[in-house]
Design an enzyme around this catalytic site. Structure first.
Site, PDB file in Angstrom:
ATOM      1  CB  CYS A  45     -18.334   8.426 -46.180  1.00  0.00           C
ATOM      2  SG  CYS A  45     -18.785   7.111 -47.089  1.00  0.00           S
ATOM      3  CB  THR A  46     -14.067  11.660 -44.599  1.00  0.00           C
ATOM      4  OG1 THR A  46     -14.571  10.988 -43.514  1.00  0.00           O
ATOM      5  CG2 THR A  46     -13.454  12.814 -44.321  1.00  0.00           C
TER       6      THR A  46
END
Length: 158
Positions: A45-46
Site C-alpha cells: 500500500c505504501t
C-alpha cells in the site's frame, strides 16, 4: 446496488483527509480515480501510494482527481498522508460503506486464517459520474501507469 461499468455510480458520501467531503456528485465535471487499498503503512500500500504520488501532477494535467480509500481511520490516514507527502486526499471508509458498494471486501487467507480484507482495486469515474473502467485484484507494479493511460484516453475521447 452494485456498480457496473458504463453506468452511473450510486449515491455515496464519505469523509476524506483535509476536511474534504466526497460524494457521487461533489466531483461531477471532473474525472475521479478511486483506488482502494488494504491498509495504511503496509509495504504494498505504501508503494502504491508513492506511485500515485509520483504521477500526481500527470493525473492533474490529464484532468483527474485521485482519492485513496481504505478502512483505516482519519488519524491513520493523516499520519500516512504526512509521512509519504501525498498530494491527494485519503477517504476513511471505517464503516466499509464504499468498500461494499464497490464490491472490494473479500475473504482472504492470511497466515492460515480466513479474514475479511480489501481487494486492491481501482475505479475510473468519468466527469459525467459514469464508471468508465475498473481494475480488480491488481498487482502494484505498472498499475498506476495503466490508470494514467486510461485517464488520458478518456480525455482524448471527450
Amino acid at each position: 446496488m452494485a456498480i457496473v461499468v458504463n453506468k452511473l455510480i450510486p449515491e455515496f458520501e464519505a469523509n476524506a483527509t483535509g476536511g474534504v467531503k466526497v460524494s457521487n456528485t461533489t466531483h461531477l465535471g471532473k474525472v475521479v480515480v478511486l483506488y482502494f487499498y488494504p491498509k495504511d503503512n503496509t509495504p504494498g500500500c505504501t508503494t502504491e501510494a508513492m506511485q500515485f504520488r509520483d504521477k500526481h501532477k500527470e493525473f492533474v494535467k490529464a484532468g483527474a482527481t485521485v482519492f485513496g480509500v481504505s478502512r483505516d481511520n482519519m488519524k491513520s490516514h493523516d499520519e500516512f498522508k504526512t509521512k509519504l507527502e501525498l498530494p491527494f486526499e485519503l477517504i476513511a471508509d471505517t464503516e466499509e460503506k464504499m468498500c461494499h458498494m464497490f464490491g472490494v471486501v473479500k475473504n482472504k487467507i492470511m497466515y492460515g486464517k480466513k479474514v475479511k480484507g480489501i481487494e486492491r482495486s481501482t475505479f475510473l469515474i468519468g466527469a459525467d459520474g459514469v464508471l468508465k473502467n475498473e481494475w480488480r485484484g491488481l498487482k502494484v507494479p505498472g498499475h498506476v501507469d495503466d490508470v494514467l493511460q486510461a485517464v488520458k484516453d478518456l480525455k482524448k475521447a471527450v
